[in-house]
Design an enzyme around this catalytic site. Structure first.
Site, short mmCIF file in Angstrom:
data_model
loop_
_atom_site.label_atom_id
_atom_site.label_comp_id
_atom_site.label_asym_id
_atom_site.label_seq_id
_atom_site.Cartn_x
_atom_site.Cartn_y
_atom_site.Cartn_z
N GLY A 169 -1.71 -0.60 6.70
CA GLY A 169 -1.90 -1.66 7.69
C GLY A 169 -3.25 -2.32 7.51
N GLY A 175 -6.68 -2.74 7.07
CA GLY A 175 -7.67 -1.75 6.67
C GLY A 175 -8.96 -1.80 7.45
N VAL A 185 -12.76 -5.18 0.20
CA VAL A 185 -12.22 -3.83 -0.04
C VAL A 185 -11.71 -3.30 1.30
CG1 VAL A 185 -12.83 -1.46 -0.66
CG2 VAL A 185 -13.75 -3.37 -1.99
N GLY A 186 -10.53 -2.72 1.28
CA GLY A 186 -9.92 -2.21 2.51
C GLY A 186 -10.19 -0.73 2.71
N THR A 224 0.85 -1.19 0.00
CA THR A 224 0.00 0.00 0.00
C THR A 224 0.88 1.23 0.00
OG1 THR A 224 -1.75 -1.09 1.21
CG2 THR A 224 -1.75 1.31 1.28
C1 SD4 Z 1 -5.69 -2.74 3.14
N1 SD4 Z 1 -4.53 -0.94 4.21
O1 SD4 Z 1 -6.13 -3.12 2.06
C2 SD4 Z 1 -4.41 -1.92 3.16
C3 SD4 Z 1 -3.24 -2.85 3.31
C4 SD4 Z 1 -1.93 -2.23 3.59
O2 SD4 Z 1 0.39 -2.40 3.58
O3 SD4 Z 1 -1.82 -1.11 4.03
N2 SD4 Z 1 -0.83 -2.92 3.39
O4 SD4 Z 1 -6.22 -3.02 4.20
#
Ligand code: SD4
Length: 346
Positions: free
Chosen positions: A257, A259, A234-235, A205
């Site tokens: 992180g 989501g 979906v995050g 991300t």
């Molecule tokens: C999610 N926040 O899809 C994203 C994942 C992420 O480093 O940040 N990965 O939840």
């Protein structure tokens, strides 16, 4: 929960507090508040340097923050080792599905989610913002919109590394994100700490916020989401107020992180509203983290969420659940980019 750290985090402008060793054994400076001159671009993680490198030439030449953050997203989506685009890890059915959003400091925003076979979701998000009356397009509808706007459909095959990791994952089919290493470059197993040749870890991300020479703020997030997620999941990344929020009156914030945790507390909107009441960017990020911890402290210890925020006055602050959340800053003082590590709750 008793707030034991209350008195330890006093914002010290530009003063280096500690030099901490991160999860991967690297050492980055940790600051409670970093005062920077504009124009400036800030991205999540060490790999944010790639994003910043895409944005910096635009900002340096007096360009708009909005153009700069779109360029940051495209640079990350183009770079296979950044792992946010089509080269990233797939969902549990073996398909790479992408989420992205973009937001301007005056409240204009656009996003796409559950998008397949698209190389530059951040640019589609910008088109949603500029060419439709809507904020978020999803799935096949987003894909049709994208094709109608002249973006090519890619083949949508997994990279060799991603396919190998996915097949390995299928043997146990266990969905267990690990802090800081849940999203590694395909080819580097998620089940062991991993390094690139230069020692950096990678994440899938990329969140970027920028302020241009004129003081305008913008931000973007682009991601393949959590590795091996359920199909259709979906995050936080494409959701305005969760993975990204920008307001020229206050500042800009983004997240990375798990989501689901970020969505539950409307993470970045919470941060901007905290800053509006006078909290520093780090204090505001910390308050968002506190709300995640409060819900389930034992669970929160085992995962990562990191926030980074930039105020309209040029102060950068960040905070994460566990150690190891880094962010990259590029401006005239750090033209090649500098990586910092956020303070953390645990
Ligand atoms: C999610 N926040 O899809 C994203 C994942 C992420 O480093 O940040 N990965 O939840």
């Amino acid at each position: 929960m008793i707030d034991r750290r209350k008195f330890l985090h006093i914002p010290l402008l530009g003063v280096s507090l500690v030099s901490a060793r991160n999860f991967f054994g690297q050492t980055f400076e940790t600051r409670s508040a970093l005062k920077v001159k504009r124009p400036v671009v800030v991205s999540t993680w060490d790999s944010g340097i790639t994003a910043n490198n895409g944005a910096w030439p635009i900002l340096q030449n007096g360009g708009r923050a909005l153009d700069a953050v779109e360029a940051a997203g495209r640079a990350s989506e183009d770079e296979p080792s950044c792992c946010v685009g089509l080269a990233a890890w797939p969902d549990r059915d073996g398909k790479v599905t992408l989420d992205a959003c973009i937001m301007d400091g005056n409240g204009d925003c656009g996003g796409v989610s559950f998008l397949e076979r698209i190389k530059h979701p951040v640019s589609v998000a910008r088109k949603v913002m500029e060419k439709t009356p809507h904020v978020l397009l999803s799935g096949s509808g987003a894909q049709e919109f994208e094709v109608a706007n002249g973006f090519p459909l890619e083949l949508g095959e997994l990279s060799d590394d991603a396919e190998k990791e996915w097949k390995e994952w299928l043997k146990k089919s266990e969905y267990k994100p690990k802090a800081n290493i849940e999203n590694l470059k395909p080819g580097l197993s998620q089940f062991r700490p991993a390094f690139f040749d230069d020692g950096t870890a990678n994440h899938d991300t990329m969140g970027t916020v920028a302020m241009d020479a004129g003081g305008r703020l913008s931000g973007m997030v682009t991601t393949s989401g959590m590795a091996f997620k359920m199909r259709g999941r979906v995050g936080d990344s494409p959701i305005v107020g969760a993975g990204l929020f920008v307001d020229n009156e206050v500042g800009a914030a983004t997240s990375s992180g798990v989501g689901e945790e970020v969505i539950r507390i409307c993470g970045t909107h919470t941060i901007i509203e905290q800053m509006r009441t006078g909290r520093s960017p780090e204090q505001a990020c910390r308050e968002a983290i506190r709300r995640i911890v409060k819900r389930d402290p034992a669970k929160a210890k085992e995962m990562q969420v990191g926030f980074v925020a930039l105020s309209r006055t040029g102060i950068i602050g960040a905070f994460s659940l566990v150690k190891g959340f880094t962010f990259s800053v590029t401006n005239a003082q750090y033209p090649k980019g500098k990586i910092f590590e956020a303070n953390s709750w645990f």
